[in-house]
Design a protein around this motif. Structure first.
Motif, PDB file in Angstrom:
ATOM      1  N   LEU A   1      10.966 -15.806  40.591  1.00  0.00           N
ATOM      2  CA  LEU A   1       9.761 -15.763  39.774  1.00  0.00           C
ATOM      3  C   LEU A   1       9.985 -16.129  38.312  1.00  0.00           C
ATOM      4  N   LEU A   2      11.237 -16.118  37.855  1.00  0.00           N
ATOM      5  CA  LEU A   2      11.511 -16.374  36.438  1.00  0.00           C
ATOM      6  C   LEU A   2      12.464 -17.545  36.221  1.00  0.00           C
ATOM      7  N   LEU A   3      13.622 -17.483  36.857  1.00  0.00           N
ATOM      8  CA  LEU A   3      14.654 -18.489  36.606  1.00  0.00           C
ATOM      9  C   LEU A   3      14.264 -19.903  37.038  1.00  0.00           C
ATOM     10  N   PRO A   4      13.513 -20.085  38.140  1.00  0.00           N
ATOM     11  CA  PRO A   4      13.110 -21.463  38.466  1.00  0.00           C
ATOM     12  C   PRO A   4      12.330 -22.145  37.340  1.00  0.00           C
ATOM     13  N   ASP A   5      11.470 -21.392  36.643  1.00  0.00           N
ATOM     14  CA  ASP A   5      10.727 -21.966  35.522  1.00  0.00           C
ATOM     15  C   ASP A   5      11.675 -22.369  34.400  1.00  0.00           C
ATOM     16  N   ALA A   6      12.688 -21.534  34.164  1.00  0.00           N
ATOM     17  CA  ALA A   6      13.651 -21.851  33.106  1.00  0.00           C
ATOM     18  C   ALA A   6      14.478 -23.083  33.462  1.00  0.00           C
ATOM     19  N   PHE A   7      14.956 -23.148  34.693  1.00  0.00           N
ATOM     20  CA  PHE A   7      15.756 -24.305  35.112  1.00  0.00           C
ATOM     21  C   PHE A   7      14.930 -25.593  35.083  1.00  0.00           C
ATOM     22  N   SER A   8      13.641 -25.482  35.403  1.00  0.00           N
ATOM     23  CA  SER A   8      12.795 -26.684  35.458  1.00  0.00           C
ATOM     24  C   SER A   8      12.617 -27.338  34.100  1.00  0.00           C
ATOM     25  N   THR A   9      12.870 -26.605  33.010  1.00  0.00           N
ATOM     26  CA  THR A   9      12.764 -27.184  31.670  1.00  0.00           C
ATOM     27  C   THR A   9      13.943 -28.083  31.345  1.00  0.00           C
ATOM     28  N   GLY A  10      15.046 -27.934  32.094  1.00  0.00           N
ATOM     29  CA  GLY A  10      16.265 -28.665  31.776  1.00  0.00           C
ATOM     30  C   GLY A  10      17.036 -28.061  30.616  1.00  0.00           C
ATOM     31  N   LYS A  11      16.601 -26.891  30.146  1.00  0.00           N
ATOM     32  CA  LYS A  11      17.213 -26.254  28.978  1.00  0.00           C
ATOM     33  C   LYS A  11      18.143 -25.091  29.336  1.00  0.00           C
ATOM     34  N   LEU A  12      18.275 -24.777  30.613  1.00  0.00           N
ATOM     35  CA  LEU A  12      19.101 -23.636  31.011  1.00  0.00           C
ATOM     36  C   LEU A  12      20.296 -24.094  31.832  1.00  0.00           C
ATOM     37  N   ARG A  13      21.461 -23.608  31.447  1.00  0.00           N
ATOM     38  CA  ARG A  13      22.678 -23.764  32.228  1.00  0.00           C
ATOM     39  C   ARG A  13      23.173 -22.360  32.565  1.00  0.00           C
ATOM     40  N   ALA A  14      23.586 -22.149  33.789  1.00  0.00           N
ATOM     41  CA  ALA A  14      24.045 -20.821  34.218  1.00  0.00           C
ATOM     42  C   ALA A  14      25.430 -20.923  34.837  1.00  0.00           C
ATOM     43  N   ILE A  15      26.269 -19.937  34.522  1.00  0.00           N
ATOM     44  CA  ILE A  15      27.622 -19.880  35.074  1.00  0.00           C
ATOM     45  C   ILE A  15      27.785 -18.544  35.796  1.00  0.00           C
ATOM     46  N   PRO A  16      27.958 -18.549  37.115  1.00  0.00           N
ATOM     47  CA  PRO A  16      28.208 -17.302  37.840  1.00  0.00           C
ATOM     48  C   PRO A  16      29.683 -16.932  37.818  1.00  0.00           C
ATOM     49  N   ASN A  17      29.974 -15.709  38.256  1.00  0.00           N
ATOM     50  CA  ASN A  17      31.362 -15.253  38.457  1.00  0.00           C
ATOM     51  C   ASN A  17      32.189 -15.205  37.190  1.00  0.00           C
ATOM     52  N   VAL A  18      31.570 -14.867  36.068  1.00  0.00           N
ATOM     53  CA  VAL A  18      32.331 -14.680  34.832  1.00  0.00           C
ATOM     54  C   VAL A  18      31.969 -13.320  34.218  1.00  0.00           C
ATOM     55  N   VAL A  19      32.986 -12.566  33.842  1.00  0.00           N
ATOM     56  CA  VAL A  19      32.801 -11.214  33.313  1.00  0.00           C
ATOM     57  C   VAL A  19      33.046 -11.235  31.813  1.00  0.00           C
ATOM     58  N   VAL A  20      32.028 -10.887  31.037  1.00  0.00           N
ATOM     59  CA  VAL A  20      32.157 -10.914  29.580  1.00  0.00           C
ATOM     60  C   VAL A  20      32.978  -9.705  29.131  1.00  0.00           C
ATOM     61  N   ARG A  21      34.018  -9.996  28.388  1.00  0.00           N
ATOM     62  CA  ARG A  21      34.956  -8.968  27.937  1.00  0.00           C
ATOM     63  C   ARG A  21      34.588  -8.414  26.566  1.00  0.00           C
ATOM     64  N   GLU A  22      34.184  -9.319  25.640  1.00  0.00           N
ATOM     65  CA  GLU A  22      34.028  -8.913  24.247  1.00  0.00           C
ATOM     66  C   GLU A  22      33.195  -9.935  23.492  1.00  0.00           C
ATOM     67  N   LEU A  23      32.455  -9.463  22.493  1.00  0.00           N
ATOM     68  CA  LEU A  23      31.786 -10.327  21.534  1.00  0.00           C
ATOM     69  C   LEU A  23      32.545 -10.249  20.217  1.00  0.00           C
ATOM     70  N   SER A  24      32.608 -11.357  19.505  1.00  0.00           N
ATOM     71  CA  SER A  24      33.291 -11.346  18.208  1.00  0.00           C
ATOM     72  C   SER A  24      32.342 -11.833  17.122  1.00  0.00           C
ATOM     73  N   VAL A  25      32.733 -11.581  15.871  1.00  0.00           N
ATOM     74  CA  VAL A  25      31.884 -11.831  14.717  1.00  0.00           C
ATOM     75  C   VAL A  25      32.546 -12.852  13.791  1.00  0.00           C
ATOM     76  N   ASP A  26      31.738 -13.732  13.229  1.00  0.00           N
ATOM     77  CA  ASP A  26      32.218 -14.679  12.229  1.00  0.00           C
ATOM     78  C   ASP A  26      32.531 -13.918  10.931  1.00  0.00           C
ATOM     79  N   LYS A  27      33.748 -14.060  10.445  1.00  0.00           N
ATOM     80  CA  LYS A  27      34.159 -13.310   9.258  1.00  0.00           C
ATOM     81  C   LYS A  27      33.417 -13.740   8.002  1.00  0.00           C
ATOM     82  N   ASN A  28      32.910 -14.955   7.993  1.00  0.00           N
ATOM     83  CA  ASN A  28      32.218 -15.452   6.803  1.00  0.00           C
ATOM     84  C   ASN A  28      30.756 -15.013   6.760  1.00  0.00           C
ATOM     85  N   THR A  29      30.082 -15.057   7.907  1.00  0.00           N
ATOM     86  CA  THR A  29      28.650 -14.728   7.930  1.00  0.00           C
ATOM     87  C   THR A  29      28.380 -13.279   8.322  1.00  0.00           C
TER      88      THR A  29
END
Length: 522
Positions: A212-240
């Motif tokens: 109900l949601l993702l097909p609309d997003a994919f149809s725009t050509g603006k969404l790329r999805a990667i399965p099977n990846v586990v996010v470990r950490e987010l990091s911050v830009d030291k300047n901004t």
């Protein structure tokens, strides 16, 4: 991928992540979605096999999924294996954390209960003095609720009750069985409404992000999805000082990767998003991240029999269908032993479990035969109070299969929840007996925290950055390019299934984000 910078990185693919992807891509914004599990193969993953061909003959492998009450060997590939992704808790206060890492997340298994929160939830403190009000009201979210209800095709009837807000419904015109008509007659003098359930019809038997949601997003050509990846950490830009990169690991190969992003949207589910932020040591200047863990109480209820449906006389006209008693306590008067409220789900026309009869052997079999299809049962959905001491934190000793520190959960219910459950059972029994039903079981015990699979609240929203993690747009107070659009933003749980609210909040936050990006503020 470390050389790329994506416009918006979305972590998670369930209802909130799918909604964010749909809204942002339809606004012309490029998005990359990361999901911790695979894309479900409907044919392979739902293949029916005989029990004798399975190693444990259809029973669960010992220790694999001890907290997933839905699990058995036939569907074990659906759930997150607690040996692979463990969590910890105090043995005296157990917690049931039910997780799905398939692409689409738990939206694939949503019960489809589709309710709005009311201002008795959004403005609970103003009503009874406890806790905190949300920084938004029903009026703020109502237009988004209507759009979400349209997408998910919610069927229901209008009731005109402020504690049970009406919505954009496909009318439910199915007839009431006589059992429910009798309940209505005895409930009305007590100012208790017997109402239709409000349920998403979805499309083609499914009401999930993936159809109900993702097909609309994919149809725009603006969404790329990667399965099977586990996010470990987010990091911050030291300047901004802004979040600028996500570090993740391939679930199968263990390869470490990263991607830079202009904006990060977390939609991994309440506890997984919170776990990621705690492990990243970000967005917690308030010190309240991980605190105020809430859900709903389930389990307490009654089992009874409709006498005229016994001995083979059951028909859909006599019993059948379902109903809900929307919140009726602490509206215009105060309950004696608890604040806030609950609803009661009711089902009729089913069988009655053998445990409901104090008999065995031939006597039990006769009872089972006589009472078949005459059952009527109830279950509470009750609000759990938001308390600072109910919290999650990072475990000092336990990591998952990829070396990522696990979550420790500390939460318990109080007399407010237990008294609420007792009131629900006594009220249901009183109504059933007045309607002429035979009450066979009264269960006052509630299930352990987490059982409802509605964990909420650990990155709560608020106007004050000293007492909340997010603002009213689900945007981090600390990092303006970080948004958290899943259930962790909740200030109170209410008694309602949270899916409609999560989806509406994700829609609202995503439209705000898109506008802020257009203006160059993010």
């Amino acid at each position: 991928m470390a050389e790329q910078t994506v416009d918006v990185l979305i972590v998670g693919s369930g209802h909130s992540g799918g909604m964010a992807a749909k809204i942002l891509t339809e606004k012309g914004i490029s998005c990359l979605m990361l999901n911790a599990g695979p894309i479900a193969d409907v044919h392979k993953d739902t293949e029916v096999k005989p029990a004798y061909s399975l190693p444990y003959r259809g029973f669960m492998q010992p220790g694999q999924l001890p907290h997933v009450f839905q699990a058995n060997e036939f569907n074990a590939n659906t759930w997150v294996d607690e040996k692979e992704v463990p969590y910890t808790y105090n043995p005296k206060t157990p917690y049931n954390w039910v997780r799905v890492r398939l692409f689409g997340g738990r939206s694939l298994f949503w019960s489809r209960a589709s309710f709005r929160l009311s201002d008795y939830e959004f403005k609970g403190k103003s009503h009874d003095g406890y806790g905190d009000d949300w920084p938004i009201s029903l009026a703020d979210l109502a237009p988004y609720y209507s759009r979400v209800e349209g997408i998910f095709r919610v069927m229901g009837t209008t009731q005109g009750l402020p504690q049970f807000p009406d919505g954009n419904f496909i009318p439910d015109t199915s007839p009431w069985s006589r059992a429910f008509q009798r309940l209505m007659a005895v409930a009305k003098p007590k100012n208790i409404t017997v109402a239709r359930q409000r349920t998403s019809l979805g499309q083609n038997g499914l009401a999930s992000s993936v159809n109900l949601l993702l097909p609309d997003a994919f149809s725009t050509g603006k969404l790329r999805a990667i399965p099977n990846v586990v996010v470990r950490e987010l990091s911050v830009d030291k300047n901004t000082g802004l979040v600028n990169e996500a570090h993740f690991v391939d679930r199968i190969s263990r390869r470490e990767m990263s991607v830079k992003a202009r904006v990060v949207v977390l939609a991994a589910g309440t506890l997984e998003s919170t776990r990621l932020l705690l492990n990243s040591r970000l967005a917690n200047s308030s010190g309240v991240m991980g605190h105020y863990l809430i859900d709903q109480i389930y389990g307490a209820g009654i089992v009874c029999s409709v006498p005229e449906a016994r001995d083979g006389k059951s028909t859909p006209e006599i019993v059948g269908g379902s109903a809900i008693l929307p919140r009726f306590r602490n509206i215009d008067s105060k309950a004696k032993d608890f604040i806030r409220g609950y609803s009661v789900n009711i089902w009729s026309g089913g069988g009655i479990d053998a445990r409901s009869f104090p008999a065995y052997g031939e006597e039990l079999q006769k009872k089972m035969n006589s009472y078949r299809n005459s059952g009527l049962s109830t279950n509470i959905m009750g609000e759990v109070l938001a308390r600072f001491e109910n919290h999650v934190r990072i475990s000092k000793d336990v990591v998952d299969a990829w070396g990522i520190p696990a979550l420790h959960v500390e939460t318990s219910y109080t007399d407010n929840e237990f008294n609420m459950a007792r009131d629900s059972v006594d009220t249901a029994a009183e109504l059933a007996e007045a309607a002429g039903f035979e009450v066979l079981v009264k269960n006052y015990d509630v299930n352990p925290p987490g059982y409802s699979i509605h964990e909420l609240g650990t990155c709560r929203m608020g106007d004050d950055s000293k007492t909340s993690v997010l603002n009213k747009w689900c945007q981090s107070h600390d990092l303006k390019n970080l948004f958290v659009v899943d259930g962790s933003s909740f200030v109170s749980s209410g008694w309602q299934n949270p899916t409609m609210t999560i989806s509406a909040l994700a829609m609202r936050a995503s439209e705000y984000l898109a506008e802020q990006m257009r203006l160059g503020n993010v």
